[in-house]
Design a protein around this motif. Sequence first.
Motif, mmCIF file in Angstrom:
data_model
loop_
_atom_site.group_PDB
_atom_site.id
_atom_site.type_symbol
_atom_site.label_atom_id
_atom_site.label_comp_id
_atom_site.label_asym_id
_atom_site.label_seq_id
_atom_site.Cartn_x
_atom_site.Cartn_y
_atom_site.Cartn_z
ATOM 1 N N MET A 1 23.449 48.262 53.128
ATOM 2 C CA MET A 1 23.176 46.845 53.316
ATOM 3 C C MET A 1 21.668 46.599 53.227
ATOM 4 O O MET A 1 20.879 47.286 53.858
ATOM 5 C CB MET A 1 23.678 46.368 54.675
ATOM 6 C CG MET A 1 25.150 46.585 54.908
ATOM 7 S SD MET A 1 26.197 45.356 54.114
ATOM 8 C CE MET A 1 25.874 43.932 55.125
ATOM 9 N N ARG A 6 23.876 40.558 53.917
ATOM 10 C CA ARG A 6 23.948 40.586 52.453
ATOM 11 C C ARG A 6 24.334 41.982 51.951
ATOM 12 O O ARG A 6 23.841 42.980 52.449
ATOM 13 C CB ARG A 6 22.614 40.188 51.834
ATOM 14 C CG ARG A 6 22.286 38.713 51.978
ATOM 15 C CD ARG A 6 20.979 38.375 51.268
ATOM 16 N NE ARG A 6 20.682 36.962 51.328
ATOM 17 C CZ ARG A 6 20.008 36.377 52.302
ATOM 18 N NH1 ARG A 6 19.560 37.130 53.326
ATOM 19 N NH2 ARG A 6 19.786 35.084 52.292
ATOM 20 N N PRO A 7 25.223 42.050 50.955
ATOM 21 C CA PRO A 7 25.594 43.360 50.398
ATOM 22 C C PRO A 7 24.445 43.938 49.586
ATOM 23 O O PRO A 7 23.568 43.210 49.111
ATOM 24 C CB PRO A 7 26.789 43.026 49.500
ATOM 25 C CG PRO A 7 26.543 41.614 49.068
ATOM 26 C CD PRO A 7 25.913 40.934 50.256
ATOM 27 N N ASN A 8 24.452 45.256 49.433
ATOM 28 C CA ASN A 8 23.409 45.853 48.604
ATOM 29 C C ASN A 8 23.681 45.573 47.132
ATOM 30 O O ASN A 8 24.769 45.159 46.742
ATOM 31 C CB ASN A 8 23.268 47.351 48.877
ATOM 32 C CG ASN A 8 24.548 48.113 48.577
ATOM 33 O OD1 ASN A 8 25.193 47.928 47.540
ATOM 34 N ND2 ASN A 8 24.927 48.988 49.505
ATOM 35 N N ALA A 11 26.781 47.386 45.403
ATOM 36 C CA ALA A 11 28.093 46.826 45.722
ATOM 37 C C ALA A 11 28.300 45.479 45.037
ATOM 38 O O ALA A 11 29.381 45.191 44.509
ATOM 39 C CB ALA A 11 28.246 46.676 47.232
ATOM 40 N N GLU A 353 35.433 41.646 50.556
ATOM 41 C CA GLU A 353 34.902 41.266 51.854
ATOM 42 C C GLU A 353 34.172 39.936 51.737
ATOM 43 O O GLU A 353 33.757 39.527 50.646
ATOM 44 C CB GLU A 353 33.964 42.356 52.376
ATOM 45 C CG GLU A 353 34.684 43.673 52.640
ATOM 46 C CD GLU A 353 33.750 44.796 53.043
ATOM 47 O OE1 GLU A 353 32.554 44.730 52.674
ATOM 48 O OE2 GLU A 353 34.192 45.738 53.720
ATOM 49 N N ASN A 355 31.263 38.802 52.356
ATOM 50 C CA ASN A 355 29.914 38.692 51.795
ATOM 51 C C ASN A 355 29.857 39.040 50.313
ATOM 52 O O ASN A 355 28.778 39.054 49.716
ATOM 53 C CB ASN A 355 28.929 39.567 52.583
ATOM 54 C CG ASN A 355 29.298 41.046 52.548
ATOM 55 O OD1 ASN A 355 30.408 41.407 52.153
ATOM 56 N ND2 ASN A 355 28.364 41.893 52.970
ATOM 57 N N LEU A 356 31.018 39.304 49.712
ATOM 58 C CA LEU A 356 31.071 39.584 48.273
ATOM 59 C C LEU A 356 31.897 38.538 47.519
ATOM 60 O O LEU A 356 32.241 38.736 46.354
ATOM 61 C CB LEU A 356 31.661 40.978 48.032
ATOM 62 C CG LEU A 356 30.739 42.148 48.362
ATOM 63 C CD1 LEU A 356 31.516 43.461 48.409
ATOM 64 C CD2 LEU A 356 29.605 42.230 47.333
ATOM 65 N N PHE A 473 33.334 42.241 56.956
ATOM 66 C CA PHE A 473 32.905 43.602 56.643
ATOM 67 C C PHE A 473 32.592 44.357 57.933
ATOM 68 O O PHE A 473 32.451 43.777 59.006
ATOM 69 C CB PHE A 473 31.661 43.576 55.750
ATOM 70 C CG PHE A 473 30.532 42.773 56.319
ATOM 71 C CD1 PHE A 473 29.671 43.313 57.268
ATOM 72 C CD2 PHE A 473 30.330 41.453 55.932
ATOM 73 C CE1 PHE A 473 28.641 42.574 57.813
ATOM 74 C CE2 PHE A 473 29.303 40.701 56.465
ATOM 75 C CZ PHE A 473 28.453 41.262 57.406
ATOM 76 N N SER A 549 29.657 33.221 49.272
ATOM 77 C CA SER A 549 29.653 34.320 50.242
ATOM 78 C C SER A 549 29.151 33.849 51.600
ATOM 79 O O SER A 549 29.668 34.255 52.652
ATOM 80 C CB SER A 549 28.774 35.467 49.740
ATOM 81 O OG SER A 549 29.328 36.086 48.609
#
Length: 625
Positions: A1, A6-8, A11, A353, A355-356, A473, A549
Amino acid sequence: MDDAIRPNRTAFDRVLCESFKLWASYLNASNTTPLLPFDCIDLKRLLRRTPSFLGCSLLSEDAHIPLKFVEKGSREGHYGLLSSCRSIWRTHCSKCPLEPITMPSHLILGVQSSLAVQISDSAPLAEWPGIQGISGHDEGNYLAVLFLAWAYILSARWAELLRSASSCKIKYATGNGPSFMVPSHQCAAEIDLGYHAEKDEAGWWAAILSSGGGRHITAEYNQRTYLSPWSVTTSDTSHIAVMGNPSVAGIELPSSSTALKYLARFSSHHRLYGQCSAALVAVLYVPFLSGRSVSLPMPKQVLRSQSPARFAQPDIDIVGEHGRLLPYYMTLSSNVWGMRSLLCSTFFNADIECNLVTAWLNPAFTILDPLLQANNMPMLAKVLASRQPKFGSLWLGAIIMGIAKSTLQDMRIGLTALDLNVAAWTGTDQSFITLKPGVSDGITIRREDECRLLFITGCDGFTKAPIYPWKPFGATLLCDTEPHVQQHACCGCHYLEYHSWNWSLENGEELEDLSVGLVPDDENDLNTHVREQYPIARHDIKLSSDSLSEAATRGIFSWLRSTGYPANEKPIYQHSWIDIESSDDEDVDDVESSTTEGTGSREFIDEWLSNVDQSLPILSGRSTP
């Protein structure tokens, strides 16, 4: 992360590429033929455990068990007649039993304004595209004619079932009124039945095509007059005449079974198969649009071909098949929010998830937006049917009724719809909350499983299922969860399992409808097969905003921590996507509605969210947003 929420980049890019390849494969497959797939007219695939309308399949034809009805008024003075029902859900564990969950619900049974039908050359599907696997059928365009016939048939069946399940007084208007008498030269189109029809049959066609199906069938309840939810009326400039100008004076409006025979004769003579099914599914949206108007294609009659018809499957009595299933379609249709939720579920992916969501949905609209801008409705129907074949018919009906674009626009800005009952009736995954859980390691529990247990165990503050479909998540330390969650975290077997639909009776008892064995209970038929690999460039995808998201994350985390959050989750709840501490004095729904970006109207979002509490905008003469 990269941060607490926020997702990396890895991902995000993975989901982005997978989604684009998947949706591009649907578009690629849809380009192989101009014809619509057979899925677009296969209505019975919608039915898995859908209860019959007013529980009619549970009783003999002469039985009379009054159901409990309620009336609901609006600020505009309109009233709606509703059934009182509830669904029963088990928690699927014999070793560690929990109490079943009940979800109170209402279905719309009566309205006070009908849908206005207009005939137009510019209506969707003015040119019928045809159906794969069928030749020699559906020449010309009879959608408007068939639509009005089905609207009457559903209204007639409504009256017949309502009479046996209530104290309503049913009235049929005669054919002597001036509203029936429309000179043929004033009509938008003229239809030749093409065969000899007796007076009552010809008069029925003339009546429904000149005034609308079901408008002359009413029910009186508690000194108020109600129309069928499928009641429609044609505008003064949109009446359709019957060649020969048959008289409607003195005719008796037929029963639903007699009207089905009339429709079967007409469809057989004109070799209407796909259009017959498409018109029926369009009528299922009438309750959704009650009090508004819809444009249907101008009828185009052609001489039928003398060549024999050929089918990719054995020829069946399509009208008779639909007639047998009509009570189940009526229940589905009378749940107006549920109908919209089925369209929205086309985009649900249980693996995504919260955030995606942006990475998952933006590629879909990169594919769909050009079709919408070009008004290429046949291609739009094919792409959406490729994604979830059993909802191909629903999307075709939504296109005919002119609501597909608005539904997709709402989805684009994150306004989804969720109805767990309809999801169970159709065997559809709409939310992470009904999926099977994992097993805790005794130290942590996945947040999605924590959400499930909070709702299933009925913890304080979690008596309503989340209206947000996307799973949260990460994981929570088990010691930071509610006691009920800690107690059942290692069971790994508690999940919502639909059991029955119960109709409330006037005497306080219930009529249980298990709705089993209606049609084969196939696996969820989401199409996730990528037929071909597609290169992807970053500039091809719209990445201008994380609003999808952000809204999804704020929604589910606000529900999960509505009673407070553990100290080690402080970075999450101070994040700009959520920032609960800056909104302590606001209701959770207000937080969600006021922070969703891209809607352009706070009031619009508030109205949208109000639907989850069983509000029925149909009662005020308008549709759901």
